[in-house]
Design a protein around this motif. Structure first.
Motif, short mmCIF file in Angstrom:
data_model
loop_
_atom_site.label_atom_id
_atom_site.label_comp_id
_atom_site.label_asym_id
_atom_site.label_seq_id
_atom_site.Cartn_x
_atom_site.Cartn_y
_atom_site.Cartn_z
N ASP A 69 1.75 4.10 -3.07
CA ASP A 69 1.40 5.47 -2.70
C ASP A 69 -0.10 5.62 -2.46
O ASP A 69 -0.75 6.54 -2.95
N ARG A 70 -0.64 4.67 -1.70
CA ARG A 70 -2.04 4.68 -1.32
C ARG A 70 -2.13 4.68 0.20
O ARG A 70 -1.13 4.53 0.90
N LYS A 71 -3.33 4.83 0.73
CA LYS A 71 -3.51 4.79 2.19
C LYS A 71 -3.09 3.43 2.73
O LYS A 71 -2.88 2.49 1.99
N THR A 72 -3.00 3.31 4.04
CA THR A 72 -2.50 2.08 4.65
C THR A 72 -3.50 0.93 4.55
O THR A 72 -4.68 1.14 4.27
N TYR A 131 0.83 -1.21 0.00
CA TYR A 131 0.00 0.00 0.00
C TYR A 131 0.87 1.26 0.00
O TYR A 131 0.60 2.20 -0.74
N SER A 132 1.90 1.27 0.81
CA SER A 132 2.77 2.44 0.83
C SER A 132 3.62 2.51 -0.43
O SER A 132 3.89 3.60 -0.94
N ALA A 133 4.02 1.35 -0.97
CA ALA A 133 4.78 1.35 -2.21
C ALA A 133 3.93 1.84 -3.38
O ALA A 133 4.45 2.45 -4.32
N LYS A 168 -3.12 -0.87 -8.77
CA LYS A 168 -1.82 -0.38 -8.32
C LYS A 168 -1.11 -1.40 -7.43
O LYS A 168 0.09 -1.61 -7.54
#
Length: 97
Positions: A38-41, A34-36, A86
């Motif tokens: 670039d989205r919320k956790t 999720y962080s890779a 994504k």
């Protein structure tokens, strides 16, 4: 009248099943993806998809709860159309151009 009732029932349960699919997909993904991407956790997306599934199961497509059903449907569709692709791209290695 019967046909309209069948169509509304199908929309209602199709939305709830799509929400359940989105929740299970969010649950089975790695948290770092999720962080890779670039989205919320992961916990936030699990709460969003789980809440939207519950809302769509509780409130029908037709009636006083339509606005809640539509909000849950939009949240589910955002996950399925934006976040899920994504996450899949990031976990497969993405494009190397």
């Amino acid at each position: 009248m019967f046909v309209a009732t069948v169509i509304v029932t199908v929309i209602h349960w199709a939305g709830a099943l799509a929400g359940l699919f989105a929740f299970v997909h969010a649950l089975t993904q790695r948290a770092d993806a999720y962080s890779a991407a670039d989205r919320k956790t992961k916990p936030i997306w699990m709460a969003i998809t789980g809440g939207s599934t519950a809302v769509m199961a509780l409130f029908g497509f037709w009636g006083a709860g339509t606005i809640f059903f539509l909000a849950g449907c939009v949240a589910t569709l955002v996950y399925l159309v934006d976040v899920r692709p994504k996450l899949i791209e990031v976990q497969r290695g993405g494009r190397s151009w």
